[in-house]
Design a protein around this motif. Sequence first.
Motif, PDB file in Angstrom:
ATOM      1  N   PHE A  68      -7.314   2.954  -2.948  1.00 21.21           N
ATOM      2  CA  PHE A  68      -8.345   2.944  -1.728  1.00 21.21           C
ATOM      3  C   PHE A  68      -8.130   4.542  -1.218  1.00 21.21           C
ATOM      4  O   PHE A  68      -7.342   5.084  -1.048  1.00 21.21           O
ATOM      5  CB  PHE A  68      -7.668   2.077  -0.557  1.00 21.21           C
ATOM      6  CG  PHE A  68      -7.642   0.646  -1.008  1.00 21.21           C
ATOM      7  CD1 PHE A  68      -6.704   0.148  -1.548  1.00 21.21           C
ATOM      8  CD2 PHE A  68      -8.803   0.074  -0.604  1.00 21.21           C
ATOM      9  CE1 PHE A  68      -6.623  -1.436  -1.873  1.00 21.21           C
ATOM     10  CE2 PHE A  68      -8.975  -1.274  -0.900  1.00 21.21           C
ATOM     11  CZ  PHE A  68      -7.799  -2.073  -1.316  1.00 21.21           C
TER      12      PHE A  68
ATOM     13  N   LEU B 168       1.049  -1.209  -0.029  1.00 18.84           N
ATOM     14  CA  LEU B 168      -0.140  -0.018  -0.083  1.00 18.84           C
ATOM     15  C   LEU B 168       0.988   1.301   0.133  1.00 18.84           C
ATOM     16  O   LEU B 168       1.768   1.416   0.896  1.00 18.84           O
ATOM     17  CB  LEU B 168      -0.622   0.032   1.254  1.00 18.84           C
ATOM     18  CG  LEU B 168      -2.103  -1.084   1.200  1.00 18.84           C
ATOM     19  CD1 LEU B 168      -2.525  -1.580   2.556  1.00 18.84           C
ATOM     20  CD2 LEU B 168      -3.574  -0.141   0.349  1.00 18.84           C
TER      21      LEU B 168
ATOM     22  N   TYR C  42      -4.610  -5.253   9.809  1.00 19.68           N
ATOM     23  CA  TYR C  42      -5.804  -5.189   8.981  1.00 19.68           C
ATOM     24  C   TYR C  42      -5.743  -6.369   8.148  1.00 19.68           C
ATOM     25  O   TYR C  42      -4.836  -7.027   7.905  1.00 19.68           O
ATOM     26  CB  TYR C  42      -5.930  -4.060   8.102  1.00 19.68           C
ATOM     27  CG  TYR C  42      -6.065  -2.642   8.439  1.00 19.68           C
ATOM     28  CD1 TYR C  42      -5.413  -1.990   8.970  1.00 19.68           C
ATOM     29  CD2 TYR C  42      -7.465  -2.288   8.201  1.00 19.68           C
ATOM     30  CE1 TYR C  42      -5.515  -0.680   9.426  1.00 19.68           C
ATOM     31  CE2 TYR C  42      -7.812  -0.944   8.761  1.00 19.68           C
ATOM     32  CZ  TYR C  42      -6.838  -0.258   9.335  1.00 19.68           C
ATOM     33  OH  TYR C  42      -7.310   1.060   9.523  1.00 19.68           O
TER      34      TYR C  42
ATOM     35  N   GLN D  35      -7.163  -8.170   4.128  1.00 24.19           N
ATOM     36  CA  GLN D  35      -7.712  -7.806   2.870  1.00 24.19           C
ATOM     37  C   GLN D  35      -8.075  -9.163   2.234  1.00 24.19           C
ATOM     38  O   GLN D  35      -7.088  -9.935   1.838  1.00 24.19           O
ATOM     39  CB  GLN D  35      -6.739  -7.039   2.180  1.00 24.19           C
ATOM     40  CG  GLN D  35      -7.320  -6.615   0.949  1.00 24.19           C
ATOM     41  CD  GLN D  35      -6.382  -5.796  -0.082  1.00 24.19           C
ATOM     42  OE1 GLN D  35      -5.202  -5.963   0.304  1.00 24.19           O
ATOM     43  NE2 GLN D  35      -6.994  -5.049  -0.916  1.00 24.19           N
TER      44      GLN D  35
ATOM     45  N   PHE E 193     -11.336   2.387   5.506  1.00 27.25           N
ATOM     46  CA  PHE E 193     -10.962   2.266   4.103  1.00 27.25           C
ATOM     47  C   PHE E 193     -12.273   1.870   3.352  1.00 27.25           C
ATOM     48  O   PHE E 193     -13.195   1.040   3.746  1.00 27.25           O
ATOM     49  CB  PHE E 193      -9.864   1.231   3.940  1.00 27.25           C
ATOM     50  CG  PHE E 193      -8.614   1.405   4.670  1.00 27.25           C
ATOM     51  CD1 PHE E 193      -8.045   1.473   5.637  1.00 27.25           C
ATOM     52  CD2 PHE E 193      -7.730   1.966   3.654  1.00 27.25           C
ATOM     53  CE1 PHE E 193      -6.762   1.745   6.141  1.00 27.25           C
ATOM     54  CE2 PHE E 193      -6.304   2.449   3.953  1.00 27.25           C
ATOM     55  CZ  PHE E 193      -6.179   2.367   5.378  1.00 27.25           C
ATOM     56  N   GLY E 194     -12.366   2.476   2.166  1.00 29.58           N
ATOM     57  CA  GLY E 194     -13.498   1.969   1.306  1.00 29.58           C
ATOM     58  C   GLY E 194     -13.092   0.528   0.758  1.00 29.58           C
ATOM     59  O   GLY E 194     -11.826  -0.047   0.935  1.00 29.58           O
ATOM     60  N   SER E 195     -13.730   0.077  -0.100  1.00 30.80           N
ATOM     61  CA  SER E 195     -13.527  -1.264  -0.682  1.00 30.80           C
ATOM     62  C   SER E 195     -12.575  -1.304  -2.063  1.00 30.80           C
ATOM     63  O   SER E 195     -12.133  -2.487  -2.437  1.00 30.80           O
ATOM     64  CB  SER E 195     -14.760  -1.923  -1.150  1.00 30.80           C
ATOM     65  OG  SER E 195     -15.662  -0.982  -1.847  1.00 30.80           O
ATOM     66  N   GLY E 196     -12.163  -0.246  -2.409  1.00 32.74           N
ATOM     67  CA  GLY E 196     -11.392  -0.080  -3.569  1.00 32.74           C
ATOM     68  C   GLY E 196     -11.808  -0.092  -4.878  1.00 32.74           C
ATOM     69  O   GLY E 196     -12.924  -0.368  -4.857  1.00 32.74           O
TER      70      GLY E 196
ATOM     71  N   PHE F 231      -2.173  -7.044   6.812  1.00 30.03           N
ATOM     72  CA  PHE F 231      -1.309  -5.949   6.612  1.00 30.03           C
ATOM     73  C   PHE F 231      -1.283  -5.287   8.292  1.00 30.03           C
ATOM     74  O   PHE F 231      -2.271  -5.039   8.833  1.00 30.03           O
ATOM     75  CB  PHE F 231      -1.740  -4.821   5.855  1.00 30.03           C
ATOM     76  CG  PHE F 231      -1.795  -5.116   4.513  1.00 30.03           C
ATOM     77  CD1 PHE F 231      -2.857  -5.627   3.524  1.00 30.03           C
ATOM     78  CD2 PHE F 231      -0.367  -4.752   3.616  1.00 30.03           C
ATOM     79  CE1 PHE F 231      -2.533  -6.002   2.451  1.00 30.03           C
ATOM     80  CE2 PHE F 231      -0.472  -4.856   2.627  1.00 30.03           C
ATOM     81  CZ  PHE F 231      -1.384  -5.799   1.633  1.00 30.03           C
TER      82      PHE F 231
ATOM     83  N   MET G 215     -11.218  -7.549  -2.234  1.00 28.69           N
ATOM     84  CA  MET G 215     -12.166  -6.708  -0.899  1.00 28.69           C
ATOM     85  C   MET G 215     -11.126  -5.506  -0.401  1.00 28.69           C
ATOM     86  O   MET G 215      -9.815  -5.376  -0.875  1.00 28.69           O
ATOM     87  CB  MET G 215     -12.406  -7.319  -0.065  1.00 28.69           C
ATOM     88  CG  MET G 215     -13.204  -8.667  -0.442  1.00 28.69           C
ATOM     89  SD  MET G 215     -14.789  -7.809  -1.091  1.00 28.69           S
ATOM     90  CE  MET G 215     -15.871  -7.692   0.385  1.00 28.69           C
ATOM     91  N   GLY G 216     -11.794  -4.737   0.242  1.00 22.97           N
ATOM     92  CA  GLY G 216     -10.871  -3.588   1.008  1.00 22.97           C
ATOM     93  C   GLY G 216     -10.309  -4.155   2.376  1.00 22.97           C
ATOM     94  O   GLY G 216     -10.357  -5.233   2.622  1.00 22.97           O
ATOM     95  N   LEU G 217      -9.995  -3.131   3.164  1.00 21.13           N
ATOM     96  CA  LEU G 217      -9.083  -3.591   4.312  1.00 21.13           C
ATOM     97  C   LEU G 217     -10.050  -3.346   5.655  1.00 21.13           C
ATOM     98  O   LEU G 217     -10.914  -2.633   5.836  1.00 21.13           O
ATOM     99  CB  LEU G 217      -7.994  -2.519   4.477  1.00 21.13           C
ATOM    100  CG  LEU G 217      -6.910  -2.605   3.508  1.00 21.13           C
ATOM    101  CD1 LEU G 217      -6.271  -1.384   3.514  1.00 21.13           C
ATOM    102  CD2 LEU G 217      -5.960  -3.640   3.870  1.00 21.13           C
TER     103      LEU G 217
END
Lengths: 114, 114
Positions: free
Chosen positions: A91, A45, B35, B37, A104-107, B90, B41-43
């Motif tokens: 993200f 990230l 986190y 993932q 965090f958003g889902s990306g 992460f 999907m998101g975190l």
Amino acid sequence: AQKVTQAQTEISVVEKEDVTLDCVYETRDTTYYLFWYKQPPSGELVFLIRRNSFDEQNEISGRYSWNFQKSTSSFNFTITASQVVDSAVYFCALRDYNFNKFYFGSGTKLNVKP
Amino acid sequence: NAGVTQTPKFRILKIGQSMTLQCTQDMNHNYMYWYRQDPGMGLKLIYYSVGAGITDKGEVPNGYNVSRSTTEDFPLRLELAAPSQTSVYFCASSLQGDSGNTIYFGEGSWLTVV
């Protein structure tokens, strides 16, 4: 409750096209921070930008620009003249002021084709 | 410039086994996070810590435990691994402050439970 929504799951563009990634957030805090991160195929990230809730000035960094609008709770990210190397998952994140927790958003997966 | 270091990078576990993901940071950050993932999907926040001796649950703490005996280290323990814990993990850290400091991520640990 804190929430970040990235409605675009995946976007595909051809190289040199401009593309905008949307981010909408929800928070009851008056002080908060917004972030964008890039996750390339290698998986790490990478921090791109941080913005605090008091600063609605748009920011430009090379081909990247960010549009922060408190009135619509949005923090959108535009890549100008996209390149293949921009292909990644992006993200959007919200950090609350009191507890230092990041949401965090889902990306959004961006595919830039040559 | 080590930043946040997590080990191992890859691990395959059998159902019911236990393991610890190690995380250390050398930036003297008081906040640390774990986190996960899931694919595509998101975190999601598992656990976080605001300082040595203090930990708290995030969104998805079930099946995990953490400890924070020092500022630098924040290991994540998986007890009785289940296939649902197959994910990328992460570790991250940040420094509390009015400047809304950025969250720094480790490179991720890919865990498969079979």
